[in-house]
Scaffold this motif. Sequence first.
Motif, PDB file in Angstrom:
ATOM      1  N   LYS A  81     -16.627   3.423   4.449  1.00 18.43           N
ATOM      2  CA  LYS A  81     -16.800   2.201   3.662  1.00 18.43           C
ATOM      3  C   LYS A  81     -18.263   1.996   3.276  1.00 18.43           C
ATOM      4  O   LYS A  81     -18.564   1.480   2.183  1.00 18.43           O
ATOM      5  N   ASP A 104      -8.156  -3.961   6.816  1.00 14.36           N
ATOM      6  CA  ASP A 104      -7.963  -2.548   6.510  1.00 14.36           C
ATOM      7  C   ASP A 104      -6.971  -1.917   7.480  1.00 14.36           C
ATOM      8  O   ASP A 104      -6.656  -2.477   8.530  1.00 14.36           O
ATOM      9  N   TYR A 105      -6.458  -0.767   7.075  1.00 17.10           N
ATOM     10  CA  TYR A 105      -5.466  -0.020   7.843  1.00 17.10           C
ATOM     11  C   TYR A 105      -5.886   1.436   7.801  1.00 17.10           C
ATOM     12  O   TYR A 105      -6.042   2.017   6.721  1.00 17.10           O
ATOM     13  N   LEU A 118     -13.611  -8.104   1.806  1.00 17.56           N
ATOM     14  CA  LEU A 118     -12.622  -7.224   2.427  1.00 17.56           C
ATOM     15  C   LEU A 118     -11.808  -8.016   3.453  1.00 17.56           C
ATOM     16  O   LEU A 118     -12.316  -8.417   4.496  1.00 17.56           O
ATOM     17  N   HIS A 127       0.840  -1.202   0.000  1.00 19.53           N
ATOM     18  CA  HIS A 127       0.000   0.000   0.000  1.00 19.53           C
ATOM     19  C   HIS A 127       0.872   1.247   0.000  1.00 19.53           C
ATOM     20  O   HIS A 127       1.817   1.356   0.780  1.00 19.53           O
ATOM     21  N   VAL A 143      -8.319   5.168   4.536  1.00 13.17           N
ATOM     22  CA  VAL A 143      -8.481   3.753   4.870  1.00 13.17           C
ATOM     23  C   VAL A 143      -7.876   2.954   3.725  1.00 13.17           C
ATOM     24  O   VAL A 143      -8.316   3.069   2.572  1.00 13.17           O
ATOM     25  N   HIS A 144      -6.850   2.180   4.027  1.00 15.22           N
ATOM     26  CA  HIS A 144      -6.226   1.302   3.037  1.00 15.22           C
ATOM     27  C   HIS A 144      -6.807  -0.096   3.216  1.00 15.22           C
ATOM     28  O   HIS A 144      -6.915  -0.589   4.343  1.00 15.22           O
ATOM     29  N   MET A 145      -7.162  -0.720   2.103  1.00 20.58           N
ATOM     30  CA  MET A 145      -7.935  -1.964   2.166  1.00 20.58           C
ATOM     31  C   MET A 145      -7.322  -3.055   1.288  1.00 20.58           C
ATOM     32  O   MET A 145      -6.745  -2.771   0.234  1.00 20.58           O
ATOM     33  N   TYR A 200      -7.934   1.842  -1.608  1.00 22.45           N
ATOM     34  CA  TYR A 200      -7.831   2.892  -0.596  1.00 22.45           C
ATOM     35  C   TYR A 200      -8.994   3.855  -0.770  1.00 22.45           C
ATOM     36  O   TYR A 200      -9.634   3.930  -1.835  1.00 22.45           O
TER      37      TYR A 200
END
Length: 456
Positions: free
Chosen positions: A421, A439-440, A436, A54, A319-321, A392
């Motif tokens: 989301k 997430d981060y 999913l 990411h 939000v990184h996914m 993201y």
Amino acid sequence: MAEYDGIILGSGPNGLTVASYLAKAGLKVLLLERRYEAGGGLATEQVMSPGYLHDTHAIYHMMVDYAPIFDDFDLEKDYNLQWIYPDLQVVMPFADDSHLALYKDVNKSYDSIKKISPRDAEAFKEFSHWAQEATDLFLAPASYANPMPPLEQVALLHANPITRRADEMTGLTPRQIVDDVFENEKVRALFLYLACMWGLDYDLEGVGYLVPLFINRAQHFRLCRGGSHRMVHVLAKNIIENGGRILTGQIVNKIIIEDGEAKGVELDDGTVIKANKFVASSLNPHQTFSELVGPEHLDPYLNQRIENWQYTDWSFFSVHMAFKESPRLKIAASNPELNDALVYVVGYENEDELVKHFEDIKAGKLTEGGFKCGFPSNHDASRALSGGTVGYLSQEAPYNLADGGAQQWYEVRREHAERCKAVLSRYADNINGDNLVWDYISSPLDIENKLPDMKQ
């Protein structure tokens, strides 16, 4: 005691660029970085499931075709730096299943806008051609040249009708410019977002000349193959090959001043490193002058300017996914090409909703709002080596929340991530627990804690 011609503080893109040029010029330079990884915002990290890479800050790049460093150092030819330049750049979907799409090709963008507003399609084509000429003539080159005296710059701009128009926009706000060019509320929402997505205040006078540049660049975004951090690898290799040195994990205690000149730095363990010619800093004004140089070494006027320096309260919530499979845009059901955009702008139905979001940010309110999002691994498979999809979402958000200030982000970050989301799920299928993986979350406070020079 180690000695260098020059010492550069901070190894983000600016510090790396300074070091690259001065090392190539034959100076013995040292680049010092507080973190254990060089690059600053050029960060590509494995922050969740194995195999998912990411870009946790800088994701896409808008000045690749103008920034001198890429040609000056032959980074593509000699270092195999590769850019991904998708045809479909930006898509904005709406609740009624209509959409706006911007392509590299102005005519294809025209065709998309025409479906919503024929008048705005014509206005876009004219504005786009002019903005490209203005960008080529002045707006982009000026980003990489020393500033001229104001009167000389005005005379230069007014000597050409193309650049004169850009200069005449200076006193206007981004919203005034967008509203003057376009009439449809959906079209206005897209172009006002694109004009402001890098942090311009929609209602601020004096920055209007940037609007044509930012709208032009929204048709020319690139991804760095392998992630944004690939640029760091390339520039670091170039610096070292030219005799420079990079040290990470170094905390600078102060810049040493002797007889009014910067002569080196002292590290937190007492180590002194001398600089025969210069010390350069890519840190923020308070870090550089108030903390490292010290007010006692500065002119009172400069101290006053630093004291009065204001950081914007506009930051980013991201939000990184990691997905098992790529999300599918609902509007792409009848046109699969729409799944291939580099950037999506979602959550706004008209200009008023966008402006309300901007006003909420100023008030420190955390509301649903919209955001930009994307799925970089759809364009660069190296970011999801085990299969699946990297995605993201990134929302403009207040640094200080009205209820609790910046520290309140620790309490609300998860709740707000789920809210965002949920907004995304209105426009794309399979944004759910089955697809999913993980997430981060990165809040405005997290950015500052991770990269201290990016205050607020």
